[in-house]
Design a protein around this motif. Structure first.
Motif, PDB file in Angstrom:
ATOM      1  N   LEU A   1     -24.091  71.844  40.683  1.00 50.37           N
ATOM      2  CA  LEU A   1     -23.602  70.874  41.944  1.00 50.37           C
ATOM      3  C   LEU A   1     -24.448  71.107  43.029  1.00 50.37           C
ATOM      4  CD1 LEU A   1     -21.423  68.881  43.304  1.00 50.37           C
ATOM      5  CD2 LEU A   1     -20.110  70.919  43.841  1.00 50.37           C
TER       6      LEU A   1
ATOM      7  N   GLY B   1     -28.228  70.097  42.474  1.00 52.89           N
ATOM      8  CA  GLY B   1     -27.206  67.803  42.399  1.00 52.89           C
ATOM      9  C   GLY B   1     -26.983  67.503  43.678  1.00 52.89           C
ATOM     10  N   LEU B   2     -26.836  68.263  44.122  1.00 57.53           N
ATOM     11  CA  LEU B   2     -26.856  67.570  45.881  1.00 57.53           C
ATOM     12  C   LEU B   2     -28.352  67.459  46.946  1.00 57.53           C
ATOM     13  CD1 LEU B   2     -23.082  68.707  47.235  1.00 57.53           C
ATOM     14  CD2 LEU B   2     -23.890  66.785  46.776  1.00 57.53           C
TER      15      LEU B   2
ATOM     16  N   GLY C   1     -30.408  64.901  45.320  1.00 59.39           N
ATOM     17  CA  GLY C   1     -30.300  63.980  45.690  1.00 59.39           C
ATOM     18  C   GLY C   1     -29.697  63.971  47.712  1.00 59.39           C
ATOM     19  N   ASN C   2     -30.262  65.129  48.297  1.00 62.01           N
ATOM     20  CA  ASN C   2     -30.704  64.455  49.196  1.00 62.01           C
ATOM     21  C   ASN C   2     -31.590  64.388  50.182  1.00 62.01           C
ATOM     22  OD1 ASN C   2     -30.332  64.949  52.341  1.00 62.01           O
ATOM     23  ND2 ASN C   2     -30.922  67.676  51.697  1.00 62.01           N
TER      24      ASN C   2
ATOM     25  N   LYS D   1     -29.800  59.718  44.182  1.00 61.66           N
ATOM     26  CA  LYS D   1     -28.541  61.024  44.398  1.00 61.66           C
ATOM     27  C   LYS D   1     -27.666  60.433  43.180  1.00 61.66           C
ATOM     28  CE  LYS D   1     -26.783  60.192  49.250  1.00 61.66           C
ATOM     29  NZ  LYS D   1     -27.812  59.659  50.351  1.00 61.66           N
TER      30      LYS D   1
ATOM     31  N   SER E   1     -26.434  63.851  41.315  1.00 65.26           N
ATOM     32  CA  SER E   1     -25.541  64.214  41.154  1.00 65.26           C
ATOM     33  C   SER E   1     -24.697  63.897  40.159  1.00 65.26           C
ATOM     34  CB  SER E   1     -24.374  63.331  42.464  1.00 65.26           C
ATOM     35  OG  SER E   1     -24.793  61.505  42.296  1.00 65.26           O
TER      36      SER E   1
ATOM     37  N   ALA F   1     -25.290  67.961  38.094  1.00 63.39           N
ATOM     38  CA  ALA F   1     -23.664  68.010  38.368  1.00 63.39           C
ATOM     39  C   ALA F   1     -22.594  67.474  37.534  1.00 63.39           C
ATOM     40  CB  ALA F   1     -23.678  67.206  40.235  1.00 63.39           C
TER      41      ALA F   1
ATOM     42  N   THR G   1     -16.835  61.050  41.811  1.00 61.34           N
ATOM     43  CA  THR G   1     -16.572  61.702  40.346  1.00 61.34           C
ATOM     44  C   THR G   1     -15.677  63.130  40.074  1.00 61.34           C
ATOM     45  OG1 THR G   1     -19.310  61.719  40.927  1.00 61.34           O
ATOM     46  CG2 THR G   1     -19.052  62.876  38.881  1.00 61.34           C
TER      47      THR G   1
ATOM     48  N   CYS H   1     -15.094  63.606  46.226  1.00 69.96           N
ATOM     49  CA  CYS H   1     -16.444  62.673  46.978  1.00 69.96           C
ATOM     50  C   CYS H   1     -17.436  63.933  47.741  1.00 69.96           C
ATOM     51  CB  CYS H   1     -16.469  61.630  47.655  1.00 69.96           C
ATOM     52  SG  CYS H   1     -17.591  61.436  48.356  1.00 69.96           S
ATOM     53  N   PRO H   2     -18.078  64.410  47.706  1.00 70.57           N
ATOM     54  CA  PRO H   2     -18.800  65.747  48.153  1.00 70.57           C
ATOM     55  C   PRO H   2     -18.688  64.921  49.928  1.00 70.57           C
ATOM     56  CG  PRO H   2     -20.729  64.570  46.669  1.00 70.57           C
ATOM     57  CD  PRO H   2     -19.271  64.089  46.446  1.00 70.57           C
TER      58      PRO H   2
ATOM     59  N   THR I   1     -25.807  59.364  54.052  1.00 70.52           N
ATOM     60  CA  THR I   1     -25.054  58.293  53.310  1.00 70.52           C
ATOM     61  C   THR I   1     -25.376  57.829  54.128  1.00 70.52           C
ATOM     62  OG1 THR I   1     -22.768  59.624  54.464  1.00 70.52           O
ATOM     63  CG2 THR I   1     -22.885  60.138  52.499  1.00 70.52           C
TER      64      THR I   1
END
Length: 609
Positions: A26, A29-30, A33-34, A237, A241, A245, A367, A379-380, A422
């Protein structure tokens, strides 16, 4: 809402070991995706090159007996990229891509991505004015069309701005098998790239998060598509994610995808997950319910992508001792209905349902990381579910003018905060983009994306999809959720599938419910009285459909979503509807066949609905 859908603390506690073990993925993945670092080189092209470096001889794409390694696929896409660049295509230029599911489609998309060109992924079912609109909307510099769709393009060629020398076709083995001749006056892309360099273009390292990668089309209420900007940051992303993740494939995995690659579920979620794991993408030209599991077994697939009603169609197939003879350990997609969620897992032996929620234009996603049933997961990113006034068609605000969050177990409008992490990139139409932004939601000056979807807060940062606001209607002073009525109708005897919508009756307020239903028995054998009794037992009176349309099939989009606009337009007018129509007249206990006389009585207001 069922009581068991609200997540309890003991249920969450049981998932803690799974959550802890998944934290490294996780976090990774974050991080991948940043997209806040706008100087970092990212993108689809770099993801492909990583696979080439780490798993060069591993299968990248498997399709109809062909198996293409990552090394071969990379060289192929490089030839396309270098050809397009030599022909004058530059970063930011749009290239219309029209092709059915096959490896050539992905090679073209990858080639465009490597030089920063934007693939405009036209829905392969579009024809005529709608197709011309979609093409002109993005002002393309080139068109790359599969041989199977050259005829559709030729029909509207005079209505688009591209000249013939800027249009290329890609041969299709299925077309050849059917004995067709190559198209006249079109250039064969495969011939044109033969002598081009297989070296990865330097531009791969010049792509940034905000650079557009695809245009993905969504249908508006008028039926004219909108082009959504899907940039490389959004692809990263999905790649991060889902790939690291959530889905977590390895080089030994094979993900079977029969969904159309002109939509983000196949293109970003499924392909992104495959690339993150150096896995193999098993690509099917189209979905076949009767061949689905045989195809899964033939290709030793360990997972598959799904969307919309695909799973329902699989459940409708005759049960077989072979149902559980598969290697599938995970399925990833969205739209699995609660009524078949657990039965599907049990029948086919699928352990993990990686349900997710996202939209092509949205700025957040959910997810199902912890594999709960009947939820889109968590959702993060910052989001809120706020109270919504369906009558005013707007979120409720308090005395200070601020929106109000719903309580656990309640449903409301899902909104996603627009931040650096986002962002909302919107549509090619700026007016539509601005219309999707809510302002001063909780603080002065804040901005949030309006998803247009109703979600239920089921606790511990998890949500459950309830309905799309466009799929509700008002009758007898009450709001009717079409999704909820469909779920009840689908559970009635001999109803295989239902689509619910509202239709106008002269002299009444709101819209009366109408259901287009598909039966698994002959019309003469169907018990309409029993159906009405079942619906009245499980639904409030105002939600019971007044009209029934008995259809042999229900028209759907490429991702198996029901097309409701034509049904709403036709209503119960027998001059427009060829299917049998039935009506529940006031004071009666069953549905009766609608004829011209009864329709005239209804239109004249002789029946008090």
């Amino acid at each position: 809402m069922k009581h068991e859908d609200v997540i309890t603390l003991p249920q969450l506690a049981a998932k803690v070991p799974q959550l802890v073990s998944g934290l490294p993925g996780l976090v990774k993945g974050l991080r991948i995706g940043n997209t806040t670092d706008k100087t970092r080189a990212v993108g689809l092209g770099r993801c492909l090159e990583r696979c080439r470096a780490s798993n060069p001889e591993g299968p990248a794409v498997v399709f109809e007996g062909r198996e293409i390694s990552y090394e071969a696929f990379s060289r192929w896409s490089n030839r396309i990229a270098n050809f397009l660049h030599a022909s004058g295509i530059r970063k930011g230029d749009a290239v219309v891509v029209m092709m059915e599911n096959r490896p050539e489609l992905l090679a073209v998309i990858a080639g465009c991505a490597k030089i920063g060109a934007v693939s405009a992924l036209v829905n392969t079912a579009q024809r005529g004015k709608v197709l011309a609109h979609s093409i002109n909307l993005v002002a393309p510099k080139r068109a790359i069309v599969g041989e199977e769709l050259v005829g559709a393009y030729n029909d509207i060629a005079d209505a688009v701005s591209l000249s013939g020398e800027h249009c290329y076709y890609v041969p299709d083995t299925e077309v050849y098998r059917n004995g067709a001749e190559p198209p006249i006056d079109w250039q064969n892309l495969e011939h044109l790239i033969t002598q081009c360099s297989e070296t990865t273009p330097a531009s791969v390292d010049e792509i940034r998060a905000d650079d557009p990668c695809f245009y993905i089309y969504t249908s508006g209420t008028t039926g004219m598509p909108k082009a959504v900007v899907f940039n490389h940051g959004r692809f990263m992303k999905a790649y991060g994610s889902f790939g690291f993740a959530a889905v977590k494939l390895t080089a030994r995995d094979r993900l079977y995808v029969c969904l159309p690659f002109y939509h983000a579920t196949a293109l970003a979620v499924c392909w992104g997950s495959v690339l993150a794991g150096n896995a193999a993408l098993v690509m099917a030209r189209r979905f076949s319910a009767s061949n689905f599991w045989a195809d899964i077994r033939r290709h030793n697939a360990t997972g598959f992508g799904y969307v919309g009603e695909l799973c329902r169609y699989l459940m409708e197939q005759p049960a077989s001792p072979e149902d559980r003879r598969n290697k599938v350990r995970i399925m990833v997609g969205n739209g699995l209905r609660p009524s078949i969620w657990q039965p599907f897992k049990t029948r086919f032996g699928v352990a993990r349902v990686m349900e997710f929620y996202a939209s092509s234009e949205g700025n957040i996603g959910f997810t199902n990381l912890l594999n709960f049933n009947n939820t889109v997961g968590l959702c993060p990113f910052p989001y809120a579910i706020v109270k919504y006034d369906r009558e005013q068609e707007a979120p409720l605000r308090d005395q200070r003018g601020r929106m109000i969050r719903v309580a656990r177990g309640e449903a409301g409008l899902l909104i996603g905060q627009i931040t650096a992490k986002t962002p909302f990139h919107g549509y090619t139409d700026q007016q539509k983009t601005q219309g999707s932004v809510l302002r001063d939601v909780f603080e002065p000056g804040d901005q949030w994306f309006n998803s247009g979807d109703l979600m239920r807060d089921i606790g511990f940062k998890h949500a459950q999809f309830v309905d799309r606001l466009g799929d509700t209607f008002r009758w007898k002073g009450e709001n009717v959720s079409t999704t909820e009525v469909e779920q009840i109708a689908d559970g009635c005897a001999h109803v295989s599938e239902s689509v619910v919508y509202g239709v106008e009756i002269p002299g009444t307020n709101g819209r009366a419910g109408m259901a287009s239903i598909r039966l698994d028995c002959d019309l003469d054998a169907f018990d309409f009285e029993q159906l009405l009794q079942s619906l009245r037992q499980q639904l409030p009176a105002y939600a019971v459909p007044v009209f029934l349309r008995i259809s042999k099939d229900v028209e759907k989009t490429g991702t198996f979503k029901h097309k409701k606009a034509p049904l709403k337009a036709q209503g119960y007018d027998l001059a427009k509807v060829a299917d049998p129509v039935f009506v529940w007249l006031p004071g009666t206990q069953t549905y009766c066949r609608l004829d011209q006389t009864r329709q005239q009585e209804i239109d004249r207001g002789q029946h008090r609905f």
